[in-house]
Design an enzyme around this catalytic site. Structure first.
Site, PDB file in Angstrom:
ATOM      1  CB  THR A   1      -0.969   0.011   1.209  1.00 37.71           C
ATOM      2  OG1 THR A   1      -1.778   1.175   1.131  1.00 37.71           O
ATOM      3  CG2 THR A   1      -0.235   0.007   2.530  1.00 37.71           C
ATOM      4  NE  ARG A   2       0.114   5.806  -4.427  1.00 37.64           N
ATOM      5  CZ  ARG A   2      -1.047   5.988  -5.061  1.00 37.64           C
ATOM      6  NH1 ARG A   2      -1.648   4.993  -5.675  1.00 37.64           N
ATOM      7  NH2 ARG A   2      -1.599   7.179  -5.094  1.00 37.64           N
TER       8      ARG A   2
ATOM      9  CG  HIS B   1      -9.213   4.863   5.725  1.00 38.38           C
ATOM     10  ND1 HIS B   1      -8.848   5.794   6.669  1.00 38.38           N
ATOM     11  CD2 HIS B   1      -8.760   5.347   4.532  1.00 38.38           C
ATOM     12  CE1 HIS B   1      -8.222   6.800   6.079  1.00 38.38           C
ATOM     13  NE2 HIS B   1      -8.150   6.551   4.775  1.00 38.38           N
TER      14      HIS B   1
ATOM     15  CG  HIS C   1      -7.564  -0.022   3.232  1.00 37.58           C
ATOM     16  ND1 HIS C   1      -7.945   1.243   3.578  1.00 37.58           N
ATOM     17  CD2 HIS C   1      -7.374  -0.013   1.902  1.00 37.58           C
ATOM     18  CE1 HIS C   1      -7.970   1.993   2.507  1.00 37.58           C
ATOM     19  NE2 HIS C   1      -7.636   1.254   1.462  1.00 37.58           N
TER      20      HIS C   1
ATOM     21  NE  ARG D   1     -12.793  -1.228 -10.374  1.00 38.86           N
ATOM     22  CZ  ARG D   1     -12.548  -0.045 -10.883  1.00 38.86           C
ATOM     23  NH1 ARG D   1     -11.680   0.767 -10.312  1.00 38.86           N
ATOM     24  NH2 ARG D   1     -13.190   0.367 -11.961  1.00 38.86           N
TER      25      ARG D   1
END
Ligand code: PPS
Length: 571
Positions: free
Chosen positions: A196-197, A201, A204, A290
Site C-alpha cells: 500500500t501507498r 481505513h 482495508h 482493482r
C-alpha cells in the site's frame, strides 16, 4: 531444510563482508563518483539487499532491451521493470568501459561500487510505450523518464559496501533476509503481503484480514515508504497511521514492515514486479486489487490501464513469480448490519455506505466529519494533523507569462490584498527580485532559467510547507520545469498556476523596460517571445489577460479563484 520452507531460506545479497567493506570504502574514494538521486538510492538498496534478486546490478544494454520488450532478462528470467542507472552525458563521457565507479548517497557516503560494463543512450519514447503503455507525460514515470532521468544509462555489477542510512522508523525496516528469518522464527509458512501507498481505513483492515483468512496465511502489511505517486500522503504520517491500525489486528497473525521501494505506477507490470519483490521477502501470497499501482488519468482523461489488467497479467505469470495472487475484495459498510461486506455480497435491500478517496480528501480539506464506521479515530487524528483544512494550509500562487505581461504588478496587488485579509505570512518571489538576491549569477539559457525556477520552487515549497503563502512571478517559460515546481509544492499544499496571458503584441507595445526594442535589434539575445520560446500552460488554474483590464480586477480574479479552491475563507 524441507522444500516447503524454500521461501524462507536466505537469498543472495550484494554486500561484501564488513572487513572488505572497510577496505573498499578507502579505495573507492579515488574512483570517479556518482551522486545517486533519491530514486537511485531506493533501487540500489533493494538491489543490494536482495529485494530485486536475481539482479546483480543495474541492467546492462542487452538485459535492458530484453526487459523493455519482453519483460524478461536476456537469459529468459522474468523481470518486468528496467532498473537502470541514468546519468548525465558529461559524467558518462569521462568513463571507460570496464572501470569501477563509486556510488554515493546525497551526503557523499559511498554505498557501493559499480563495474561499468555497459553505457548507452536509451530510446526513452520506446521505453515509455513498452513499459508504461504510452509515451504520455501525464504518467508520472514517463514524466520522470523524460524530464528528470539523465540521458545516458550505465550498467554493471554492484559491490555493496553499506546500506543506505535511514533515521526514521529504523525498527520497522527489514531486509528480505531479516523478514525471512523473522518468519522462520515465528514458524510462519504461508504469508500474504499487502502492498500500500495510502493510509489504511476500516475497509482495508477488513479486506486484508479476510484475504489472510481465505489464504489461511499470516498477514504482512508491507507499505511502500520509498517513492510513491506525487501528491500522496507523506510516509511519516502514513506510518503513524499504520501503527494505529496494526493494534486492531490479532498480534499473533499480523506483522508490518516498511519497504523502501521507488514505485513507478506501472499498473500490470508493476504488479508482477511487486510480486517478485514479495517473493524475495519470503511471502507466499500477494493481494492484488482493482487498478493496482495505477497512475491515474492520461492526457486524454482516460485511465492508462484497464481495472483488471494487473490481476490478469499477474495470474498469467503467477507460477514464475512464485507467489499466489489473492483477490482484493472491494469492501463496503452495510448500515443495517453495522458491519463490512464485500460489495458483491451485500444482503438485498440493505443500505451501503462508502466514502471514496476523493470524498475523503474533500472532507479533510474542508474540515468536515469523517465517521467512525469509515476510519479509526487515531488515523483521522493523524491525517488531520498533516492535512489541516485548506484554509489553514500554506499554498503557492505561481504567475507565469511573458516579460511585461503584468505578472509583477498583479502579484504585488495580490500580496497586498492577502496581507489585508491576514492570517498567514505572505512572501513575494518576484522574477526581478529573485534574480537579484538568489540567482544573480544566472543568465537566460534554458539551463539557467531552469535552475532559477527550481530555486524559486524550492523556496516556495518551504514556505508552503510551513503554512505560509508564496507568490511567485517569473516568466518560467518551460512546461516541464513548471510541472516539477508544482510537484514540489503539492507535496505540502495547494499550487495555483496563473497564466498572465497578455499577448506578445501587447507586451511589446507597452515595452515598459525598453527590452523588446533591444531584443528586436538583437542587442539582447535569447529574449522570451522574440528569440526564445515560451510554452503556454495548457491547464492553468487561472488565465488572465491584462489587455484592457485594470490590475485590481486581475488580482481580484485570483482572490476569487483562491476562494473557490478553499484556500481562503469567503467574505
Ligand atoms: S525566467 O525565464 O523565468 O528565468 O526569467 P525571470 O527570472 O522571470 O527573469 C525575467 C526578467 O529578466 C529580464 N530579462 C529577460 N527576460 C527574458 N528573456 C531575456 N533574455 C531577458 N533578459 C533580461 C526581464 O526584465 C524579465 O522581467 P519581467 O518582469 O518578466 O519583465
Amino acid at each position: 531444510m524441507s522444500m516447503s520452507l524454500s521461501n524462507l531460506a536466505p537469498i543472495p545479497e550484494l554486500y561484501v563482508s564488513y572487513e572488505s567493506a572497510q577496505k573498499l570504502k578507502v579505495e573507492a574514494a579515488d574512483l570517479p563518483s556518482w551522486d545517486l538521486t533519491s530514486r537511485q538510492i531506493c533501487d540500489l538498496e533493494l538491489l543490494m539487499n536482495g529485494g530485486f534478486n536475481p539482479l546483480k546490478g543495474f541492467l546492462g544494454e542487452d538485459d535492458y532491451n530484453s526487459v523493455v520488450d519482453t519483460m524478461r532478462l536476456a537469459d529468459g528470467t522474468l523481470w518486468p521493470m528496467p532498473i537502470t542507472l541514468d546519468v548525465t552525458e558529461e559524467f558518462a563521457a569521462k568513463l571507460e568501459l570496464g572501470q569501477d565507479i563509486a556510488l554515493r548517497d546525497q551526503e557523499g557516503v559511498i554505498l557501493a561500487t559499480l563495474s561499468v560494463t555497459d553505457r548507452w543512450t536509451p530510446n526513452k519514447a520506446h521505453e515509455a510505450e513498452k513499459v508504461f503503455g504510452a509515451d504520455d507525460l501525464a504518467h508520472p514515470a514517463v514524466n520522470y523518464l523524460h524530464n528528470v532521468a539523465g540521458p545516458v544509462y550505465l550498467g554493471g555489477a554492484i559491490t555493496g559496501i553499506q546500506q543506505p542510512v535511514h533515521y526514521d522508523f529504523r525498527g520497522r525496516r527489514d531486509t528480505p533476509n531479516e523478514l525471512r528469518a523473522y518468519f522462520r522464527k515465528l514458524g510462519w509458512r504461508r504469508i500474504v503481503a499487502f502492498q500500500t501507498r495510502n493510509p489504511l481505513h476500516r475497509a482495508h483492515q477488513e479486506l486484508t484480514f479476510r484475504a489472510a483468512r481465505e489464504a489461511q496465511a499470516n498477514l504482512l502489511i508491507h507499505p511502500v515508504v520509498g517513492m510513491t505517486k506525487p501528491g500522496d500522503v507523506d510516509h511519516f504520517t502514513r506510518v503513524r497511521c499504520y501503527e494505529a491500525v496494526l493494534d486492531k489486528y490479532p498480534q499473533s497473525t499480523t506483522s508490518m514492515s516498511l519497504l523502501n521501494l521507488a514505485m513507478r505506477m506501472a499498473g500490470p507490470r508493476e504488479a508482477v514486479w511487486h510480486g517478485l519483490i514479495r517473493a524475495n521477502h519470503g511471502c507466499t501470497h500477494f493481494i492484488v486489487g482493482r487498478d493496482h499501482a495505477g497512475p491515474g488519468k492520461n492526457s486524454a482523461g482516460q485511465d492508462f490501464y484497464g481495472p483488471y489488467d494487473a490481476q490478469e497479467l499477474f495470474t498469467q505469470y503467477q507460477s514464475e513469480i512464485g507467489v499466489e495472487m489473492v483477490d482484493f475484495k472491494h469492501m463496503v459498510y452495510v448500515q443495517e448490519k453495522a458491519q463490512y461486506y464485500p460489495a458483491n455480497e451485500v444482503p438485498e435491500g440493505d443500505t451501503v455506505l462508502d466514502i471514496s478517496g476523493t470524498e475523503l480528501r474533500r472532507r479533510l480539506a474542508e474540515g468536515l466529519e469523517i465517521p467512525e464506521w469509515f476510519s479509526f479515530p487515531e488515523v483521522v487524528t493523524e491525517l488531520r494533523k498533516t492535512r489541516p483544512p485548506r484554509a489553514n494550509q500554506g499554498f503557492t500562487v505561481f504567475f507565469t507569462g511573458l516579460s511585461g505581461s503584468g505578472k509583477s504588478t498583479i502579484a504585488n496587488a495580490l500580496m497586498v490584498k492577502l496581507m489585508e485579509m491576514g492570517g498567514r505570512p505572505v512572501t513575494l518571489l518576484d522574477g526581478d527580485v529573485v534574480r537579484k538576491h538568489l540567482s544573480s549569477e544566472l543568465g537566460f539559457s534554458k539551463e539557467h532559467r531552469d535552475i532559477n525556477i527550481k530555486r524559486i520552487g524550492y523556496v516556495a515549497s518551504e514556505i508552503t510547507k510551513n503554512g505560509g503563502i508564496a507568490i511567485c512571478a517569473p516568466i518560467a517559460p518551460y512546461t516541464s520545469t513548471r510541472r516539477a515546481v508544482r510537484e514540489m509544492i503539492e507535496a505540502y499544499g495547494a499550487f495555483c498556476e496563473v497564466h498572465v496571458a497578455t499577448p506578445l503584441e501587447e507586451c511589446e507595445k507597452r515595452d515598459r523596460k525598453g527590452l523588446y526594442r533591444l531584443a528586436r535589434e538583437g542587442k539582447i539575445k535569447e529574449f522570451t517571445g522574440i528569440s526564445d520560446p515560451y510554452e503556454a500552460p495548457e491547464q492553468p488554474e487561472l488565465s488572465v489577460d491584462t489587455t484592457g483590464i485594470d490590475v485590481d480586477n486581475c488580482a481580484h480574479q485570483v482572490i476569487l479563484k483562491l476562494e473557490q479552491m478553499g484556500l481562503i475563507a469567503g467574505n
